[in-house]
Design a protein around this motif. Sequence first.
Motif, PDB file in Angstrom:
ATOM      1  N   CYS A  64     -52.358  47.499  -3.960  1.00  0.00           N
ATOM      2  CA  CYS A  64     -51.433  48.584  -4.289  1.00  0.00           C
ATOM      3  C   CYS A  64     -52.216  49.894  -4.331  1.00  0.00           C
ATOM      4  O   CYS A  64     -53.185  50.015  -5.088  1.00  0.00           O
ATOM      5  CB  CYS A  64     -50.791  48.331  -5.654  1.00  0.00           C
ATOM      6  N   ALA A  66     -50.956  52.763  -5.226  1.00  0.00           N
ATOM      7  CA  ALA A  66     -50.467  53.644  -6.288  1.00  0.00           C
ATOM      8  C   ALA A  66     -51.346  53.531  -7.533  1.00  0.00           C
ATOM      9  O   ALA A  66     -51.798  54.534  -8.073  1.00  0.00           O
ATOM     10  CB  ALA A  66     -49.014  53.326  -6.625  1.00  0.00           C
ATOM     11  N   HIS A 119     -40.249  47.980  -2.572  1.00  0.00           N
ATOM     12  CA  HIS A 119     -41.096  48.703  -3.540  1.00  0.00           C
ATOM     13  C   HIS A 119     -42.577  48.436  -3.252  1.00  0.00           C
ATOM     14  O   HIS A 119     -43.387  49.352  -3.237  1.00  0.00           O
ATOM     15  CB  HIS A 119     -40.733  48.285  -4.969  1.00  0.00           C
ATOM     16  N   TYR A 120     -42.917  47.164  -3.012  1.00  0.00           N
ATOM     17  CA  TYR A 120     -44.300  46.807  -2.694  1.00  0.00           C
ATOM     18  C   TYR A 120     -44.751  47.496  -1.405  1.00  0.00           C
ATOM     19  O   TYR A 120     -45.883  47.975  -1.303  1.00  0.00           O
ATOM     20  CB  TYR A 120     -44.468  45.292  -2.547  1.00  0.00           C
ATOM     21  N   ASP A 123     -45.538  51.039  -2.196  1.00  0.00           N
ATOM     22  CA  ASP A 123     -46.830  51.102  -2.895  1.00  0.00           C
ATOM     23  C   ASP A 123     -47.995  50.955  -1.922  1.00  0.00           C
ATOM     24  O   ASP A 123     -49.064  51.519  -2.135  1.00  0.00           O
ATOM     25  CB  ASP A 123     -46.947  49.984  -3.939  1.00  0.00           C
TER      26      ASP A 123
END
Length: 152
Positions: A64, A66, A119-120, A123
């Motif tokens: 990730c 983020a 969402h992943y 990210d």
Amino acid sequence: MRKLLSLVLMLGLTAGAFAQQEAVSYHGKKISEKGAIPATQLAAKMNGKEALNTKVEGTVESVCQAKGCWMKVKTSNGETMRVTFRDYGFFVPKDIVGKTVVVEGTAQTTTTPVAELRHYAEDAGKSKEEIAKITQPEKALAFVADGVIVKR
């Protein structure tokens, strides 16, 4: 004297470089490498179980970008396993792609909904076009880690 000082300095820098290559970092609960199975063998170890407490060693495929709040570890046949961290209690460095990790926790077979997959993907820095192509939930092996060792 000057040559001796230069020699000592060079030896110190060389030793420091080798020491950094051997260094590891710990995240979450401090764990050991002892007893870890290769990630390529995890699916066979699951053998139809819904969940399995275990320790796994593998290579990081992505992280990730983020926060370092998840990573994907290579398993077998080009597949990956998403590793998240118990209770969102710790993160891993964002620059560990290609490094070997040992994770201890719970392996489980899960179905990830489309919204979470998108969402992943966000990210991970995927483009809007790539994210839009995600239209089906994904059934896959996942891992919730209590502790992680990142080998350098």
